[in-house]
Design a protein around this motif. Structure first.
Motif, PDB file in Angstrom:
ATOM      1  N   ALA A  46      34.408  46.579  61.272  1.00  0.00           N
ATOM      2  CA  ALA A  46      34.143  47.956  60.856  1.00  0.00           C
ATOM      3  C   ALA A  46      32.962  48.017  59.898  1.00  0.00           C
ATOM      4  O   ALA A  46      32.248  49.019  59.849  1.00  0.00           O
ATOM      5  CB  ALA A  46      35.384  48.553  60.193  1.00  0.00           C
ATOM      6  N   ILE A  47      32.743  46.957  59.152  1.00  0.00           N
ATOM      7  CA  ILE A  47      31.639  46.899  58.191  1.00  0.00           C
ATOM      8  C   ILE A  47      30.338  46.491  58.877  1.00  0.00           C
ATOM      9  O   ILE A  47      29.288  47.082  58.658  1.00  0.00           O
ATOM     10  CB  ILE A  47      31.970  45.928  57.048  1.00  0.00           C
ATOM     11  CG1 ILE A  47      33.190  46.446  56.284  1.00  0.00           C
ATOM     12  CG2 ILE A  47      30.781  45.727  56.116  1.00  0.00           C
ATOM     13  CD1 ILE A  47      33.822  45.426  55.359  1.00  0.00           C
ATOM     14  N   THR A  48      30.423  45.480  59.753  1.00  0.00           N
ATOM     15  CA  THR A  48      29.207  44.927  60.370  1.00  0.00           C
ATOM     16  C   THR A  48      28.783  45.652  61.638  1.00  0.00           C
ATOM     17  O   THR A  48      27.634  45.549  62.047  1.00  0.00           O
ATOM     18  CB  THR A  48      29.409  43.440  60.715  1.00  0.00           C
ATOM     19  OG1 THR A  48      30.428  43.333  61.726  1.00  0.00           O
ATOM     20  CG2 THR A  48      29.772  42.619  59.483  1.00  0.00           C
ATOM     21  N   GLY A  49      29.731  46.335  62.300  1.00  0.00           N
ATOM     22  CA  GLY A  49      29.433  46.955  63.577  1.00  0.00           C
ATOM     23  C   GLY A  49      29.406  45.965  64.723  1.00  0.00           C
ATOM     24  O   GLY A  49      29.073  46.309  65.845  1.00  0.00           O
ATOM     25  N   ASN A  54      35.626  42.354  65.126  1.00  0.00           N
ATOM     26  CA  ASN A  54      36.703  43.330  65.014  1.00  0.00           C
ATOM     27  C   ASN A  54      38.026  42.623  64.751  1.00  0.00           C
ATOM     28  O   ASN A  54      38.328  41.589  65.356  1.00  0.00           O
ATOM     29  CB  ASN A  54      36.834  44.161  66.285  1.00  0.00           C
ATOM     30  CG  ASN A  54      35.780  45.238  66.372  1.00  0.00           C
ATOM     31  OD1 ASN A  54      35.076  45.525  65.392  1.00  0.00           O
ATOM     32  ND2 ASN A  54      35.662  45.850  67.536  1.00  0.00           N
ATOM     33  N   ALA A  55      38.793  43.185  63.841  1.00  0.00           N
ATOM     34  CA  ALA A  55      40.123  42.699  63.479  1.00  0.00           C
ATOM     35  C   ALA A  55      40.094  41.328  62.805  1.00  0.00           C
ATOM     36  O   ALA A  55      41.081  40.611  62.821  1.00  0.00           O
ATOM     37  CB  ALA A  55      41.056  42.687  64.683  1.00  0.00           C
ATOM     38  N   LEU A  56      38.967  40.961  62.218  1.00  0.00           N
ATOM     39  CA  LEU A  56      38.893  39.751  61.403  1.00  0.00           C
ATOM     40  C   LEU A  56      39.062  40.158  59.945  1.00  0.00           C
ATOM     41  O   LEU A  56      38.494  41.160  59.504  1.00  0.00           O
ATOM     42  CB  LEU A  56      37.544  39.049  61.574  1.00  0.00           C
ATOM     43  CG  LEU A  56      37.444  38.018  62.699  1.00  0.00           C
ATOM     44  CD1 LEU A  56      37.730  38.619  64.051  1.00  0.00           C
ATOM     45  CD2 LEU A  56      36.082  37.365  62.682  1.00  0.00           C
ATOM     46  N   PHE A  57      39.884  39.367  59.228  1.00  0.00           N
ATOM     47  CA  PHE A  57      40.177  39.651  57.830  1.00  0.00           C
ATOM     48  C   PHE A  57      40.086  38.370  57.022  1.00  0.00           C
ATOM     49  O   PHE A  57      40.309  37.276  57.545  1.00  0.00           O
ATOM     50  CB  PHE A  57      41.588  40.252  57.693  1.00  0.00           C
ATOM     51  CG  PHE A  57      41.713  41.574  58.381  1.00  0.00           C
ATOM     52  CD1 PHE A  57      41.382  42.740  57.724  1.00  0.00           C
ATOM     53  CD2 PHE A  57      42.126  41.647  59.700  1.00  0.00           C
ATOM     54  CE1 PHE A  57      41.463  43.965  58.371  1.00  0.00           C
ATOM     55  CE2 PHE A  57      42.220  42.866  60.351  1.00  0.00           C
ATOM     56  CZ  PHE A  57      41.880  44.027  59.684  1.00  0.00           C
ATOM     57  N   LYS A  58      39.775  38.523  55.743  1.00  0.00           N
ATOM     58  CA  LYS A  58      39.695  37.391  54.821  1.00  0.00           C
ATOM     59  C   LYS A  58      41.027  36.645  54.805  1.00  0.00           C
ATOM     60  O   LYS A  58      42.091  37.249  54.818  1.00  0.00           O
ATOM     61  CB  LYS A  58      39.381  37.911  53.421  1.00  0.00           C
ATOM     62  CG  LYS A  58      39.298  36.851  52.357  1.00  0.00           C
ATOM     63  CD  LYS A  58      39.027  37.497  50.995  1.00  0.00           C
ATOM     64  CE  LYS A  58      38.911  36.469  49.920  1.00  0.00           C
ATOM     65  NZ  LYS A  58      40.181  35.952  49.459  1.00  0.00           N
ATOM     66  N   VAL A  59      40.950  35.329  54.771  1.00  0.00           N
ATOM     67  CA  VAL A  59      42.147  34.504  54.674  1.00  0.00           C
ATOM     68  C   VAL A  59      42.538  34.444  53.199  1.00  0.00           C
ATOM     69  O   VAL A  59      41.786  33.940  52.377  1.00  0.00           O
ATOM     70  CB  VAL A  59      41.894  33.079  55.212  1.00  0.00           C
ATOM     71  CG1 VAL A  59      43.131  32.218  55.064  1.00  0.00           C
ATOM     72  CG2 VAL A  59      41.441  33.132  56.666  1.00  0.00           C
ATOM     73  N   PRO A  60      43.710  34.960  52.843  1.00  0.00           N
ATOM     74  CA  PRO A  60      44.102  34.983  51.437  1.00  0.00           C
ATOM     75  C   PRO A  60      44.601  33.623  50.956  1.00  0.00           C
ATOM     76  O   PRO A  60      45.029  32.788  51.755  1.00  0.00           O
ATOM     77  CB  PRO A  60      45.241  36.001  51.405  1.00  0.00           C
ATOM     78  CG  PRO A  60      45.875  35.842  52.750  1.00  0.00           C
ATOM     79  CD  PRO A  60      44.723  35.565  53.701  1.00  0.00           C
TER      80      PRO A  60
END
Length: 110
Positions: A46-49, A54-60
């Motif tokens: 959503a940030i990079t376009g 898509n649907a990648l998130f930081k690993v906490p």
């Protein structure tokens, strides 16, 4: 004994160390952990376009994880047992699913 079982699960059959294997129990970059086949939250994409993100998130980090409920980027799981069950049998085949979660998964049951 329980600590050794947890260690075996984390680094062995559960393969948690593939994404949470550093000293801080996290990983660089972002990953898709198979929460949904079709995402409503595109995360990094959503940030990079970039659809490949898509649907990648930081690993906490997993430090203090037992005190940080709810779990996942959207708080969908209330307990760590639900998180383990997700990785055990509920990973969805998203197009951007992280390679560590592709293919047959070993059972996480110890």
């Amino acid at each position: 004994m329980e600590e050794n079982q947890g260690k075996q699960l984390f680094f062995g059959s559960g393969n948690c160390g593939a994404c949470h294997g550093t000293e801080t129990f996290t990983a660089a970059g972002a990953r898709n952990n198979g929460l949904d086949v079709v995402s409503t939250d595109n995360g990094v994409g959503a940030i990079t376009g970039n659809a490949a993100q898509n649907a990648l998130f930081k690993v906490p980090s997993l430090r203090g994880i037992e005190k940080s409920a709810p779990y996942m980027h959207d708080g969908r799981f209330a307990t760590l047992e639900q998180v383990v069950e997700h990785y055990n049998s509920q990973v969805k085949p998203h197009a951007n699913l992280s390679p560590q979660l592709r293919g047959p998964m070993d059972s996480l049951v110890v």
